[in-house]
Design an enzyme around this catalytic site. Structure first.
Site, PDB file in Angstrom:
ATOM      1  N   VAL A  52       0.839  -1.201   0.000  1.00  0.00           N
ATOM      2  CA  VAL A  52       0.000   0.000   0.000  1.00  0.00           C
ATOM      3  C   VAL A  52       0.871   1.248   0.000  1.00  0.00           C
ATOM      4  CG1 VAL A  52      -1.716   1.352   1.277  1.00  0.00           C
ATOM      5  CG2 VAL A  52      -1.928  -1.133   1.166  1.00  0.00           C
ATOM      6  N   ASP A  71      10.312   3.318   6.861  1.00  0.00           N
ATOM      7  CA  ASP A  71       9.928   1.970   7.268  1.00  0.00           C
ATOM      8  C   ASP A  71      10.951   1.479   8.292  1.00  0.00           C
ATOM      9  OD1 ASP A  71       7.997  -0.367   5.705  1.00  0.00           O
ATOM     10  OD2 ASP A  71       9.478  -1.052   7.160  1.00  0.00           O
ATOM     11  N   THR A 121      -2.549  -4.208   9.557  1.00  0.00           N
ATOM     12  CA  THR A 121      -3.544  -4.388  10.624  1.00  0.00           C
ATOM     13  C   THR A 121      -4.096  -5.812  10.535  1.00  0.00           C
ATOM     14  OG1 THR A 121      -5.177  -3.342   9.165  1.00  0.00           O
ATOM     15  CG2 THR A 121      -4.232  -1.978  10.909  1.00  0.00           C
ATOM     16  N   CYS A 296      -7.094  -8.914   2.778  1.00  0.00           N
ATOM     17  CA  CYS A 296      -8.314  -8.105   2.900  1.00  0.00           C
ATOM     18  C   CYS A 296      -9.563  -8.950   3.143  1.00  0.00           C
ATOM     19  CB  CYS A 296      -8.498  -7.258   1.637  1.00  0.00           C
ATOM     20  SG  CYS A 296      -7.234  -5.992   1.430  1.00  0.00           S
ATOM     21  N   ARG A 367       1.932 -14.845   2.003  1.00  0.00           N
ATOM     22  CA  ARG A 367       1.310 -14.544   3.288  1.00  0.00           C
ATOM     23  C   ARG A 367      -0.204 -14.604   3.119  1.00  0.00           C
ATOM     24  NH1 ARG A 367       3.515  -8.745   4.283  1.00  0.00           N
ATOM     25  NH2 ARG A 367       2.930  -8.713   2.068  1.00  0.00           N
TER      26      ARG A 367
END
Length: 466
Positions: A52, A71, A121, A296, A367
């Site tokens: 993102v 980062d 998240t 997502c 992942r």
């Protein structure tokens, strides 16, 4: 009362930042926009350089902003500093293009007029939202930012998280007050890895902020890089909710066709033929069964459910959809076992080659892939499993899946092929040549229905699909 915050310097000049006159009785309601600056004179810091954040940083840089990419991962930043695209969705040239710096030094945050947070998240082992990365990023940003900064969160969260989690972290670390000394917005990411037709500039951007003046400012910022335009949500909570609803809806629709697939499998009816027939009606929605992985769809419904249950309502349909989609890996493994039995194979002596190990076609990200759950289920039957993926990192697959991984595709010695993730390259395989290389009487388990059943049968396969 009214409070006016003073300007701060950016880059190496004395350019003035926006000045707002604010009524802070209700946490900062904007009354007047005092000055309208040129946004391209602003410095933007993107916190989190994943799938993102990196396209966002590059997009701002290519639009002639000064961009600071921050980062905590030294390996990622090192590769970016070397001009290497770490996502696979951009290009090495794009990483090097524009006025952009990559760093692990958090102090650069203090140079930014806008800070955009794009940290992960995930959910925890109990399917509860884990906002620790947001809280940590808020503490880091708060400790470095200067008065007048606008902080925009893009990470997926449940409604209320920006105010409940991010703002307190920013305030505590900065000793500043939101709506008075700094400003907050929320714009849900809509990144689609592996889909060049729906990049940052092509998808409408939902934006929100704590008041109308900040909303105008944030909307103007995003309008300068998003050709599709922006949608101004009436509140931060609406923008937060829209993100989780987008993916909860997809989860529900996919769960419906997955359940149909499993039901029709018991009836001996071809589910995909049923969907093709039903799709001839003008208002039928075209969803196809498959493994539901990624960052997502398998995650966001839990954010919605968590907040809903916290407020006293149990969203049964949302949770049921998750249960159905989570059952698909076991169903795929069961299909494979049944196909091997039909081929008269002894399970403990059978070898299955899994094609495609990432969570979606065209990307190498393993992942949140559901293929490993299929592998685990097959291993319970002592089936020997190997894998091949032209996009995924072989060493990462070996560590995550615990299987043999081919670096060069070979079908020799295998009893079955399980096409789990239908990368475009696999659609070009000559089924007849593949069957000839396999052991006698082979099986093809084509999860997404990449091949026509008649072609597979003519090539000599026992064929199964969802």
């Amino acid at each position: 009362m009214t409070t006016t915050f003073s300007d701060k310097k950016t880059r190496d000049d004395d350019r003035e930042h926006d000045r707002y006159e604010l009524d802070t009785n209700d946490g900062g309601t904007a009354l007047e926009h005092v000055e309208e600056p040129s946004t391209r004179e602003a410095t933007i810091c993107v916190v989190g350089l994943g799938y993102v954040g990196l396209p966002l940083a590059v997009g701002f840089a290519q639009s002639e902003y000064r961009v600071l990419g921050y980062d905590v991962d030294e390996t990622t930043v090192g590769r970016l500093q070397a001009g290497i695209d770490t996502t696979g969705d951009l290009s090495d040239e794009a990483i090097q293009d524009g006025d952009i710096s990559y760093t692990t030094d958090a102090s650069v945050i203090g140079e930014a007029d806008y800070v955009v947070i794009t940290v992960p998240t995930p959910i925890d082992d109990d399917d509860r939202p884990d906002l620790s990365y947001v809280e940590s990023a808020g503490a880091t940003v708060g400790s470095k930012m200067t008065p007048g900064t606008t902080v925009v969160l893009e990470s997926t969260v449940y409604p209320g998280s920006t105010r409940e989690v991010l703002v307190p972290a920013l305030e505590e670390a900065s000793d500043l007050v939101a709506g008075k000394d700094f400003f907050v917005g929320y714009s849900p990411e809509r990144a689609t890895p592996g889909d060049p037709e729906h990049g940052l500039e092509d998808v409408v951007k939902v934006v929100s902020a704590q008041n109308e003046t900040v909303l105008d400012d944030v909307a103007t910022l995003y309008e300068s890089i998003v050709d599709a335009g922006v949608h101004r949500a009436p509140s931060i909570e609406v923008a937060e909710a829209c993100k989780v609803v987008e993916n909860a809806q997809r989860d529900l629709n996919i769960a419906f066709v997955n359940e149909l697939s499993m039901a029709f499998d018991e009836m001996g009816v071809d589910a995909q033929a049923v969907l093709e027939a039903a799709g001839t009606k003008w208002n039928f929605h075209d969803y196809r069964p498959g493994l539901v992985g990624g960052h997502c769809i398998p995650v966001d419904p839990y954010f919605l459910a968590y907040r809903s249950e916290r407020d006293g309502y149990d969203p049964e349909l949302v949770r049921k959809s998750r249960q159905v989609n989570e059952s698909v890996p076991d169903h795929v493994a069961d299909m494979t076992i049944k196909a091997l039995n039909r081929c008269h194979k002894t399970l403990r002596d059978s070898r299955v080659l899994v094609l495609g190990l990432s969570y979606k076609p065209g990307v190498g990200d393993i992942r949140s892939s559901k293929v490993d759950e299929v592998v685990d289920a097959l291993s319970e039957y002592d089936v020997d499993v190997a894998g091949f993926d032209p996009f995924a990192d072989d060493d990462a697959v070996r560590d995550a899946f615990g299987i043999e991984v081919q670096e060069t595709l070979s079908f020799e010695g295998f009893d079955a092929v399980l096409l789990a993730t239908p990368h475009a390259e696999f659609g070009e395989l000559d089924l007849g040549a593949v069957a000839a290389e396999l052991e006698s009487n082979p099986a093809l388990i084509d999860v997404a229905g990449t091949y026509e059943e008649a072609d597979a049968v003519d090539a000599g396969f026992v064929y199964r699909r969802l």
